[in-house]
Design a protein around this motif. Sequence first.
Motif, PDB file in Angstrom:
ATOM      1  N   GLN A 132       0.831  -1.210   0.000  1.00  0.00           N
ATOM      2  CA  GLN A 132       0.000   0.000   0.000  1.00  0.00           C
ATOM      3  C   GLN A 132       0.865   1.260   0.000  1.00  0.00           C
ATOM      4  O   GLN A 132       0.534   2.250  -0.671  1.00  0.00           O
ATOM      5  CB  GLN A 132      -0.933   0.003   1.212  1.00  0.00           C
ATOM      6  CG  GLN A 132      -2.083  -0.992   1.109  1.00  0.00           C
ATOM      7  CD  GLN A 132      -3.012  -0.922   2.292  1.00  0.00           C
ATOM      8  OE1 GLN A 132      -2.723  -0.273   3.298  1.00  0.00           O
ATOM      9  NE2 GLN A 132      -4.143  -1.593   2.199  1.00  0.00           N
ATOM     10  N   ALA A 136       0.745   3.951  -2.815  1.00  0.00           N
ATOM     11  CA  ALA A 136       0.435   5.337  -2.445  1.00  0.00           C
ATOM     12  C   ALA A 136       1.529   6.279  -2.948  1.00  0.00           C
ATOM     13  O   ALA A 136       1.242   7.376  -3.441  1.00  0.00           O
ATOM     14  CB  ALA A 136       0.290   5.454  -0.930  1.00  0.00           C
ATOM     15  N   ARG A 492      -8.234   0.129   5.391  1.00  0.00           N
ATOM     16  CA  ARG A 492      -7.269   0.134   4.295  1.00  0.00           C
ATOM     17  C   ARG A 492      -6.592   1.484   4.102  1.00  0.00           C
ATOM     18  O   ARG A 492      -5.614   1.586   3.379  1.00  0.00           O
ATOM     19  CB  ARG A 492      -7.963  -0.260   2.986  1.00  0.00           C
ATOM     20  CG  ARG A 492      -8.458  -1.698   2.974  1.00  0.00           C
ATOM     21  CD  ARG A 492      -9.207  -2.001   1.683  1.00  0.00           C
ATOM     22  NE  ARG A 492      -9.639  -3.387   1.640  1.00  0.00           N
ATOM     23  CZ  ARG A 492      -8.933  -4.394   1.146  1.00  0.00           C
ATOM     24  NH1 ARG A 492      -7.740  -4.165   0.670  1.00  0.00           N
ATOM     25  NH2 ARG A 492      -9.401  -5.619   1.152  1.00  0.00           N
ATOM     26  N   LEU A 493      -7.138   2.534   4.720  1.00  0.00           N
ATOM     27  CA  LEU A 493      -6.604   3.872   4.524  1.00  0.00           C
ATOM     28  C   LEU A 493      -6.044   4.436   5.815  1.00  0.00           C
ATOM     29  O   LEU A 493      -6.564   4.162   6.903  1.00  0.00           O
ATOM     30  CB  LEU A 493      -7.699   4.811   3.990  1.00  0.00           C
ATOM     31  CG  LEU A 493      -8.277   4.486   2.612  1.00  0.00           C
ATOM     32  CD1 LEU A 493      -9.417   5.436   2.296  1.00  0.00           C
ATOM     33  CD2 LEU A 493      -7.209   4.578   1.539  1.00  0.00           C
ATOM     34  N   SER A 494      -4.997   5.234   5.695  1.00  0.00           N
ATOM     35  CA  SER A 494      -4.447   5.920   6.852  1.00  0.00           C
ATOM     36  C   SER A 494      -5.385   7.047   7.268  1.00  0.00           C
ATOM     37  O   SER A 494      -6.246   7.484   6.494  1.00  0.00           O
ATOM     38  CB  SER A 494      -3.070   6.492   6.525  1.00  0.00           C
ATOM     39  OG  SER A 494      -3.193   7.533   5.561  1.00  0.00           O
ATOM     40  N   ALA A 497      -5.052   9.924   4.911  1.00  0.00           N
ATOM     41  CA  ALA A 497      -5.736   9.704   3.633  1.00  0.00           C
ATOM     42  C   ALA A 497      -7.238   9.903   3.775  1.00  0.00           C
ATOM     43  O   ALA A 497      -7.885  10.494   2.902  1.00  0.00           O
ATOM     44  CB  ALA A 497      -5.439   8.301   3.113  1.00  0.00           C
ATOM     45  N   LYS A 501      -9.680  12.650   1.927  1.00  0.00           N
ATOM     46  CA  LYS A 501     -10.837  12.215   1.140  1.00  0.00           C
ATOM     47  C   LYS A 501     -12.153  12.776   1.665  1.00  0.00           C
ATOM     48  O   LYS A 501     -13.192  12.656   0.999  1.00  0.00           O
ATOM     49  CB  LYS A 501     -10.904  10.685   1.096  1.00  0.00           C
ATOM     50  CG  LYS A 501      -9.854  10.056   0.199  1.00  0.00           C
ATOM     51  CD  LYS A 501      -9.984   8.556   0.172  1.00  0.00           C
ATOM     52  CE  LYS A 501      -8.982   7.927  -0.793  1.00  0.00           C
ATOM     53  NZ  LYS A 501      -9.246   8.286  -2.194  1.00  0.00           N
TER      54      LYS A 501
END
Length: 527
Positions: A132, A136, A492-494, A497, A501
């Motif tokens: 990831q 990224a 799945r995302l920090s 992030a 978003k």
Amino acid sequence: MTYQFLIVDDEYFVRQRIRLCIPWKEYGFECAGEAANVDQALRFLEATPVDLVILDISMPGANGLELLRMMKEQNSQIKFIILSGFATFEYARQAIACNVTNYLLKPIDTDELIRSITEIRETLDKNNHLKQERLAWQEARLIAEHAEKSTFFQNIFSGHTSVSESAQLREFGVLQDVPCTVIVSDGRPKVIHSLSCQERAAFQTALGNLSGCLLSGKSGCIQVTDAYSHQVLILPQAQLPAGPDHFLERLSSAARENFSRDIVCGYGYGNDGLAPSIHSAYQTALQFFTFRTVYESDGGSFHTRLPEKQALEQLNTAIRGISCGLLKKDHEFIVSSLRSAFQIIGQEQFSLPALESALSALLSAAIEYAVHNEIGLFQEDCGSAYTAAGIIYHGCSLGEIEEKFTNLFLSLPGSQELDDIPMIQRIVVQAAELIEREYSNADMGLQYIASALLISPAYLSRNFKRIRKYSVMQYITKCRMEHAWDLLAGGRLSIAAVAEKTGYQDAFYFSKCFKRYFGISPSQADR
């Protein structure tokens, strides 16, 4: 994250024992399926990706070691746990040669199995995290490169060029000594305005990829995004021997076929590939594109002539009618006069300069009334959305522009009887839908929404709170936080992030807002 595993063993009861001997989900695994032999396992793996295979060594036909060798030859990243009733060094040696580190004897010891899958889970987590991070980083690099290129060309499109432009144009692959064609394309207004920020970005990427496929193998072609988020192609005229209309027909057909979207396109020509020619060609293409967008036309040209004198006189009569309706607070007469004005514009298909002049006259009527009656209408930081040119190039059809002006003029009288009409309910619904689509836009706020809908911020704020029971900012926060929760729950995302978003440029401030809203930190929601 939950990982998938496959059980490969010729004994049915052994497979069921493996399925049921431990609570797999508690350890981050889920059984994807079973296979009774190597052939079944291969067919399953061709159709279904898995992270782990629990494999019996000794089976009729091809044994488990054959499957291991085939997976090694394919450079498979699947992890294996080998099961065997034969505690022999030779089996262990061959398994180790195939990069297997987990070798368990039958009957299965659940503690050993748990230790094995725990180690594998840690390895998978680490590999997934590294993957990831790499993705990224690659995505960020590509985005930065595209942004740098787009910024450079946006400066050229706007006429702001530098002394180093020729060298940079060569670096980007522009053929400077040949005539160029510039094409501007995007979805039709009804398509674009129904998409969220993420969906709009995905649509733009898909449209760019589609253009790239149609131009595959052609040299000197450049793809960038302009200041309005339209796709822009710059290419030598010789690359389109049948002309741009033929290419755009193919692109439109492909867009409908591949992602069921209608697009609008415009084009212009440059004498060469230098900045002044690209600027001129882009301006022509943008006007062509905008004319087609406003009038929802597929015609091969756009009007540049001024409207007839009679049409201008009828338009001025309609604008005077709007001013009269404002003075009388007669919303029906306002709407009727506006409809007449836009019918004249549409029937005559005003050229863009004439359309800008007409919309400026309408805005002037609104501003004059607002100033005379001390109504707070436009603020200094409203941006271009409150200018005629800003409205035209925002990407709206004539019908949508008429709707914006209807919203604007109906919000001006400010009388209590107007607050209860269905029109106001519709404006509030439009504001809520805009928030729900574009919550990830960092600029989202009362002023942004009022500018997009072309109404008074104070009027929107008062009616939104009255109808929705939330203030505009409370509703924005609600949408952002609910989406943030969903994104974090996936794991799945920090946090950074997720913040980006959901419209927050500062991850620390996002965390404070999240904790204030939910009572827990984002890191706790991620569990």
